[in-house]
Write a protein that holds these residues in place. Structure first.
Motif, mmCIF file in Angstrom:
data_model
loop_
_atom_site.group_PDB
_atom_site.id
_atom_site.type_symbol
_atom_site.label_atom_id
_atom_site.label_comp_id
_atom_site.label_asym_id
_atom_site.label_seq_id
_atom_site.Cartn_x
_atom_site.Cartn_y
_atom_site.Cartn_z
ATOM 1 N N MET A 1 16.632 -9.652 -7.991
ATOM 2 C CA MET A 1 16.949 -10.907 -8.684
ATOM 3 C C MET A 1 18.412 -10.875 -9.115
ATOM 4 O O MET A 1 18.875 -9.908 -9.719
ATOM 5 C CB MET A 1 16.042 -11.082 -9.903
ATOM 6 C CG MET A 1 16.147 -12.465 -10.544
ATOM 7 S SD MET A 1 15.086 -12.651 -11.998
ATOM 8 C CE MET A 1 13.470 -12.569 -11.223
ATOM 9 N N SER A 2 19.129 -11.938 -8.809
ATOM 10 C CA SER A 2 20.547 -11.998 -9.125
ATOM 11 C C SER A 2 20.775 -12.351 -10.590
ATOM 12 O O SER A 2 19.863 -12.790 -11.298
ATOM 13 C CB SER A 2 21.235 -13.037 -8.232
ATOM 14 O OG SER A 2 20.745 -14.334 -8.537
ATOM 15 N N LEU A 3 22.031 -12.184 -11.019
ATOM 16 C CA LEU A 3 22.390 -12.518 -12.400
ATOM 17 C C LEU A 3 22.180 -14.010 -12.676
ATOM 18 O O LEU A 3 21.720 -14.397 -13.748
ATOM 19 C CB LEU A 3 23.847 -12.133 -12.668
ATOM 20 C CG LEU A 3 24.145 -10.635 -12.788
ATOM 21 C CD1 LEU A 3 25.651 -10.413 -12.877
ATOM 22 C CD2 LEU A 3 23.463 -10.043 -14.006
ATOM 23 N N LYS A 4 22.489 -14.840 -11.701
ATOM 24 C CA LYS A 4 22.336 -16.284 -11.882
ATOM 25 C C LYS A 4 20.866 -16.658 -12.046
ATOM 26 O O LYS A 4 20.516 -17.499 -12.887
ATOM 27 C CB LYS A 4 22.941 -17.002 -10.675
ATOM 28 C CG LYS A 4 22.920 -18.520 -10.804
ATOM 29 C CD LYS A 4 23.582 -19.181 -9.612
ATOM 30 C CE LYS A 4 23.557 -20.701 -9.764
ATOM 31 N NZ LYS A 4 24.193 -21.376 -8.589
ATOM 32 N N GLU A 5 20.015 -16.029 -11.245
ATOM 33 C CA GLU A 5 18.589 -16.313 -11.338
ATOM 34 C C GLU A 5 18.011 -15.863 -12.672
ATOM 35 O O GLU A 5 17.192 -16.569 -13.273
ATOM 36 C CB GLU A 5 17.854 -15.624 -10.187
ATOM 37 C CG GLU A 5 18.130 -16.234 -8.829
ATOM 38 C CD GLU A 5 17.514 -15.434 -7.703
ATOM 39 O OE1 GLU A 5 17.295 -16.000 -6.620
ATOM 40 O OE2 GLU A 5 17.250 -14.228 -7.900
ATOM 41 N N LYS A 7 19.677 -15.515 -15.483
ATOM 42 C CA LYS A 7 20.216 -16.395 -16.525
ATOM 43 C C LYS A 7 19.464 -17.722 -16.553
ATOM 44 O O LYS A 7 19.159 -18.264 -17.624
ATOM 45 C CB LYS A 7 21.703 -16.628 -16.269
ATOM 46 C CG LYS A 7 22.429 -17.296 -17.426
ATOM 47 C CD LYS A 7 23.917 -17.322 -17.171
ATOM 48 C CE LYS A 7 24.654 -17.933 -18.362
ATOM 49 N NZ LYS A 7 26.128 -17.952 -18.134
ATOM 50 N N TYR A 264 19.280 -8.477 -17.528
ATOM 51 C CA TYR A 264 20.541 -9.157 -17.249
ATOM 52 C C TYR A 264 21.730 -8.278 -17.640
ATOM 53 O O TYR A 264 22.700 -8.147 -16.880
ATOM 54 C CB TYR A 264 20.580 -10.490 -17.999
ATOM 55 C CG TYR A 264 21.863 -11.259 -17.838
ATOM 56 C CD1 TYR A 264 22.060 -12.089 -16.745
ATOM 57 C CD2 TYR A 264 22.878 -11.158 -18.795
ATOM 58 C CE1 TYR A 264 23.245 -12.800 -16.587
ATOM 59 C CE2 TYR A 264 24.065 -11.856 -18.651
ATOM 60 C CZ TYR A 264 24.244 -12.684 -17.540
ATOM 61 O OH TYR A 264 25.426 -13.377 -17.389
ATOM 62 N N LEU A 267 22.139 -5.351 -15.135
ATOM 63 C CA LEU A 267 22.738 -5.775 -13.876
ATOM 64 C C LEU A 267 24.213 -6.131 -14.044
ATOM 65 O O LEU A 267 25.048 -5.832 -13.177
ATOM 66 C CB LEU A 267 21.969 -6.977 -13.315
ATOM 67 C CG LEU A 267 20.588 -6.686 -12.724
ATOM 68 C CD1 LEU A 267 19.913 -7.990 -12.295
ATOM 69 C CD2 LEU A 267 20.696 -5.744 -11.531
ATOM 70 N N ARG A 268 24.512 -6.774 -15.149
ATOM 71 C CA ARG A 268 25.904 -7.157 -15.412
ATOM 72 C C ARG A 268 26.770 -5.910 -15.584
ATOM 73 O O ARG A 268 27.889 -5.824 -15.058
ATOM 74 C CB ARG A 268 25.967 -8.035 -16.658
ATOM 75 C CG ARG A 268 27.344 -8.574 -16.980
ATOM 76 C CD ARG A 268 27.249 -9.657 -18.048
ATOM 77 N NE ARG A 268 28.568 -10.133 -18.424
ATOM 78 C CZ ARG A 268 29.337 -9.598 -19.363
ATOM 79 N NH1 ARG A 268 28.893 -8.543 -20.043
ATOM 80 N NH2 ARG A 268 30.517 -10.094 -19.653
ATOM 81 N N ALA A 271 27.308 -4.348 -12.258
ATOM 82 C CA ALA A 271 28.308 -5.086 -11.473
ATOM 83 C C ALA A 271 29.716 -4.751 -11.937
ATOM 84 O O ALA A 271 30.636 -4.567 -11.118
ATOM 85 C CB ALA A 271 28.042 -6.581 -11.586
#
Length: 287
Positions: A1-5, A7, A264, A267-268, A271
């Motif tokens: 799952m991406s950061l945008k998802e 969020k 989140y 993952l951040r 990154a």
């Protein structure tokens, strides 16, 4: 799952939390008002019962069919639920109990019970069930007016007096406390005065009007108030169940937001670390 998802999901759960929290506060206010309504009604019902028990020892008592048991060949069941959902297992529990009660009386009696539904949820559920269901009073819970409850009580009384039914049973969720509600089965007709000997009138009173006239006026009031009290009690239980359900949903939303926020941040951070490593790797290559 991406950061945008992640969020986006945090924002979605946050909006849901706002809704459940608001519904909890609204239900809390409705619960307090419902508790007051029940507290105001119960003393009146108790006093009517006391007067009825006092009259039960008089000669007029023996001539009133509404106060005497008779062989049961058909039962009328009055089931109470809510009109809306989001109140935990409140509606599913009463629907399941009503089906079990209907089946039990179907097995025990000569004829299948006559079912009256008060509340849209139990009306919708029992309409699909193989039952003789009268849903004409399903809107009583929406307004909770005494006149509507009295009309249903009078209809049941008429059926009982004509001999079309031999017992009326109310099944509803009784409010014990904000955290405890339980389903009860209460016999509305015939009216019970089993403890009349313990609470009997010990002195000879001159009644004006006569005992017969007094009973004639009192009995409909007792029946109507008992049914109306069941409406208020069920509504109070509904609001208590909704407060608990919305509190649990809000707590779950808080827990989920915490987990998503932690994910989140991890993952951040990962990154950022990867970007720093890439920069450091580029510096080393240039040197």
């Amino acid at each position: 799952m991406s950061l945008k998802e992640i969020k986006s999901r945090i924002a979605s759960v946050g909006n849901t939390r706002k809704t459940t929290s608001a519904m909890k506060m609204v239900s809390s206010v409705k619960l307090r008002k419902a508790q007051q309504a029940v507290q105001y009604a119960l003393p009146y019902v108790d006093e009517l019962d006391r007067i009825l028990r006092g009259l039960a020892t008089m000669s007029a008592f023996s001539e009133v069919p509404l106060l005497h048991e008779r062989p049961v060949s058909r039962v009328a069941i009055v089931a109470f639920s809510s009109d809306s959902s989001l109140c935990g297992g409140f509606n599913s529990n009463i629907v399941r109990h009503t089906r079990e009660l209907y089946q039990r009386y179907s097995d025990e009696c000569e004829e299948k019970p006559l079912l009256f539904t008060v509340g849209q949820k139990v009306s919708d559920a029992m309409h699909k069930y193989d039952a003789s269901t009268d849903t004409s009073h399903s809107n009583v819970m929406s307004h909770r007016e005494y006149a509507d409850a009295a009309a249903l009580a009078d209809e049941l009384t008429g059926l009982y007096e004509r001999g079309e039914i031999d017992r009326v049973v109310l099944t509803y969720t009784h409010f014990k406390s904000a955290g405890t509600q339980r389903i009860v089965d209460e016999t509305l007709l015939p009216l019970s005065v089993q403890d009349s000997q313990e609470n009997a009138v010990t002195s000879d009173y001159i009644l004006e009007p006569s005992a017969e006239k007094l009973l004639e006026a009192l009995l409909p009031k007792v029946i109507r108030m008992k049914l109306y009290s069941a409406v208020l009690d069920s509504y109070c239980s509904e609001q208590a169940a909704r407060v608990i359900a919305m509190q649990a949903a809000t707590d779950n939303a808080d827990s989920l937001i915490g987990e998503l926020t932690l994910q989140y941040n991890k993952l951040r951070q990962q990154a950022i670390t990867n970007e720093l490593l890439d920069l450091a790797g580029g510096q080393i290559e240039n040197n």
